[in-house]
Design an enzyme around this catalytic site. Structure first.
Site, PDB file in Angstrom:
ATOM      1  N   GLY A  60       0.839  -1.168   0.173  1.00 65.61           N
ATOM      2  CA  GLY A  60      -0.046  -0.019  -0.138  1.00 65.61           C
ATOM      3  C   GLY A  60       0.995   1.286   0.112  1.00 65.61           C
ATOM      4  N   CYS A  61       0.406   2.368   0.585  1.00 64.81           N
ATOM      5  CA  CYS A  61       1.069   3.622   0.606  1.00 64.81           C
ATOM      6  C   CYS A  61       2.403   3.449   1.363  1.00 64.81           C
ATOM      7  CB  CYS A  61       0.194   4.516   1.588  1.00 64.81           C
ATOM      8  SG  CYS A  61       0.951   6.172   1.848  1.00 64.81           S
ATOM      9  N   PHE A  62       3.463   3.999   0.765  1.00 60.26           N
ATOM     10  CA  PHE A  62       5.066   3.784   1.118  1.00 60.26           C
ATOM     11  C   PHE A  62       4.948   4.572   2.465  1.00 60.26           C
ATOM     12  CE2 PHE A  62       6.404   6.060  -2.715  1.00 60.26           C
ATOM     13  CZ  PHE A  62       5.972   7.209  -2.373  1.00 60.26           C
ATOM     14  N   CYS A  97       2.938   4.576   4.926  1.00 60.51           N
ATOM     15  CA  CYS A  97       2.551   3.397   6.130  1.00 60.51           C
ATOM     16  C   CYS A  97       3.793   2.404   6.453  1.00 60.51           C
ATOM     17  CB  CYS A  97       1.429   3.071   5.724  1.00 60.51           C
ATOM     18  SG  CYS A  97       0.005   3.889   5.672  1.00 60.51           S
TER      19      CYS A  97
END
Length: 172
Positions: A8-10, A12
């Site tokens: 997912g979002c890097f 995070c």
């Protein structure tokens, strides 16, 4: 030694591995696509086929690749195809990019074990792919959570995830 994960979002995944003993550096970036030197905007448009990833440099004497896999699978949802929470698109797909045959085998066997143990209610969709060119993300993505703690996304999504991780992996 290197490890590369797309979860997912890097933003995070970066902060989780920054707090992992034995991980020396964590770089956000892109892997697995067809465009040379992709930009964040191009990747977010979904046309480059890149995944938002973090590339780790870790000390295997302090943390094993299997331990990193366990952290990776505990801190994102490996059962949602091209999605993590509200982030939707192929750039958010779950992937382990292996850097050698040992990592490929360990990742594949790890997923098989999770599946056999029915750890998740839905099938695991995490891809295991050979690491290719890593394109480092733009500077403003580096250390994003720590640089932007007041950002609404950071406060609402990343901070609770980090606190849960720190509680679960607290060293005595």
């Amino acid at each position: 030694m290197k490890a590369t994960f797309g979860g997912g979002c890097f933003w995070c995944t970066e902060v989780i591995f920054q707090h992992t003993e034995g991980v020396n550096t964590v770089l956000p970036g892109y892997m697995g696509g067809k465009t040379e030197q992709p930009t964040y905007k191009e990747v977010c448009n979904g046309d480059t086929e890149h995944v938002e990833v973090v590339q780790l440099d870790f000390d295997p004497a302090k943390v094993s690749f299997l331990e990193l896999l366990a952290i990776f699978f505990k801190t994102h949802d490996p059962t949602t195809l091209n999605r993590q929470g509200e982030d939707v698109g192929t750039q958010y797909r779950s992937a382990v990019f292996f850097h050698n045959d040992e990592q490929k085998v360990e990742a594949t066997q790890f997923i098989q074990a999770l599946t056999a143990e029915e750890v998740y209610a839905s099938p695991i969709v995490t891809a295991v792919e050979e690491a290719v060119t890593f394109w480092e993300a733009e500077d403003y993505h580096h250390d994003y959570f720590n640089q932007n703690p007041g950002n609404p996304f950071c406060a609402a999504v990343i901070a609770p995830k980090l606190q849960k991780f720190l509680k679960a992996y607290k060293k005595d």
